[in-house]
Design a protein around this motif. Sequence first.
Motif, PDB file in Angstrom:
ATOM      1  N   ASP A   1     -98.153 -41.921  -8.174  1.00 22.67           N
ATOM      2  CA  ASP A   1     -97.726 -42.344  -6.837  1.00 22.67           C
ATOM      3  C   ASP A   1     -97.939 -43.847  -6.691  1.00 22.67           C
ATOM      4  OD1 ASP A   1    -100.671 -40.941  -5.149  1.00 22.67           O
ATOM      5  OD2 ASP A   1    -100.434 -42.641  -6.501  1.00 22.67           O
ATOM      6  N   GLU A   2     -97.797 -44.358  -5.457  1.00 23.07           N
ATOM      7  CA  GLU A   2     -97.826 -45.799  -5.243  1.00 23.07           C
ATOM      8  C   GLU A   2     -99.192 -46.391  -5.592  1.00 23.07           C
ATOM      9  OE1 GLU A   2     -96.879 -45.787  -0.958  1.00 23.07           O
ATOM     10  OE2 GLU A   2     -98.976 -46.330  -0.632  1.00 23.07           O
TER      11      GLU A   2
ATOM     12  N   SER B   1     -98.844 -47.751   1.887  1.00 18.15           N
ATOM     13  CA  SER B   1     -97.643 -48.498   2.233  1.00 18.15           C
ATOM     14  C   SER B   1     -97.095 -47.941   3.546  1.00 18.15           C
ATOM     15  CB  SER B   1     -96.602 -48.367   1.124  1.00 18.15           C
ATOM     16  OG  SER B   1     -96.137 -47.021   1.069  1.00 18.15           O
ATOM     17  N   LEU B   2     -96.164 -48.671   4.123  1.00 20.90           N
ATOM     18  CA  LEU B   2     -95.562 -48.245   5.391  1.00 20.90           C
ATOM     19  C   LEU B   2     -94.867 -46.899   5.224  1.00 20.90           C
ATOM     20  CD1 LEU B   2     -95.405 -49.400   8.215  1.00 20.90           C
ATOM     21  CD2 LEU B   2     -93.241 -50.469   7.605  1.00 20.90           C
ATOM     22  N   THR B   3     -94.169 -46.749   4.118  1.00 18.12           N
ATOM     23  CA  THR B   3     -93.449 -45.500   3.845  1.00 18.12           C
ATOM     24  C   THR B   3     -94.408 -44.328   3.786  1.00 18.12           C
ATOM     25  OG1 THR B   3     -91.849 -46.760   2.543  1.00 18.12           O
ATOM     26  CG2 THR B   3     -91.821 -44.365   2.298  1.00 18.12           C
ATOM     27  N   LEU B   4     -95.497 -44.512   3.063  1.00 15.15           N
ATOM     28  CA  LEU B   4     -96.465 -43.434   2.929  1.00 15.15           C
ATOM     29  C   LEU B   4     -97.140 -43.141   4.264  1.00 15.15           C
ATOM     30  CD1 LEU B   4     -98.051 -41.382   1.322  1.00 15.15           C
ATOM     31  CD2 LEU B   4     -99.555 -43.219   0.533  1.00 15.15           C
TER      32      LEU B   4
ATOM     33  N   LYS C   1     -95.659 -37.895   9.626  1.00 14.62           N
ATOM     34  CA  LYS C   1     -94.668 -36.825   9.740  1.00 14.62           C
ATOM     35  C   LYS C   1     -95.275 -35.475   9.346  1.00 14.62           C
ATOM     36  CE  LYS C   1     -90.022 -35.508   8.309  1.00 14.62           C
ATOM     37  NZ  LYS C   1     -88.920 -35.701   7.350  1.00 14.62           N
TER      38      LYS C   1
ATOM     39  N   PHE D   1     -95.846 -43.394   7.196  1.00 17.02           N
ATOM     40  CA  PHE D   1     -94.902 -42.611   7.995  1.00 17.02           C
ATOM     41  C   PHE D   1     -94.827 -41.172   7.491  1.00 17.02           C
ATOM     42  CE2 PHE D   1     -92.951 -44.865  11.351  1.00 17.02           C
ATOM     43  CZ  PHE D   1     -92.933 -46.213  11.021  1.00 17.02           C
ATOM     44  N   LYS D   2     -94.898 -40.997   6.184  1.00 15.52           N
ATOM     45  CA  LYS D   2     -94.848 -39.639   5.616  1.00 15.52           C
ATOM     46  C   LYS D   2     -96.067 -38.834   6.058  1.00 15.52           C
ATOM     47  CE  LYS D   2     -92.134 -40.472   1.428  1.00 15.52           C
ATOM     48  NZ  LYS D   2     -92.172 -40.535  -0.051  1.00 15.52           N
TER      49      LYS D   2
END
Lengths: 81, 146
Positions: free
Chosen positions: B70-71, A55-58, A64, A60-61
């Motif tokens: 997780d996802e 996902s986009l969130t993952l 980071k 980015f994580k």
Amino acid sequence: MAKNESSGERSQTIKNQIRRLRFDNGQMTQQQLADAAGVTRQTIIAIEAGKYAPSLTLAFKIAKAFDVPIGQVFQYQQDSS
Amino acid sequence: MNKTQKTAWVSLAMTVLLIAFSIRWIIMAFTATVIPKSTLLLWLSLFGAIAALGFILFRKKQSPAEVDFDERDKLIKRKAVQISYISLWVLLIAASLVASTIVGDAELIPVSALPPVLFLIFLIVTLVWSVAILVQYGRGCKDGEK
């Protein structure tokens, strides 16, 4: 390369440089990256092998965790077929 | 193996055992025989043993920091639920057609056969859910280097 396909559209692939970035960041292990991103090691393995598109969130994580822009971790390619 | 996979394996083992028990139960319902107490105790013991094994061995995390879910696990579970829901419809339709085809419209089915048939359908749906989870995890690559 994780693939996203639908009928009538060109094949879309997402490449990643996670394995190279792990080695460039002090031989980071998959478990260490998974802990930093808050996911399981299996998920990191699947992403590296292109079996799973995060996902986009993952995404980015993960970027980071390497302290690099997301574009250096994931690249989008559209193949014409 | 993460918690979801372990749960799926335990669920798979329990449902296979229970399916075997249910088939025997259905046969007994149609032949109007009674399940011997010893057989019932044996089945219950096996079921309890698998459940206890799953509870004891797979409930505890390998480490406190380990991520349980997780996802990707969420996506795999969601797809498994969708597949098992479709299988439920297929089973219900099949059960209706099979009963009509094999037994015939003019024949009667004992009421005592209804609970094990419904239980069997539930078990097969659970089996499909477990297999769908394990297949999806199996499609991923093998464990790489640490």
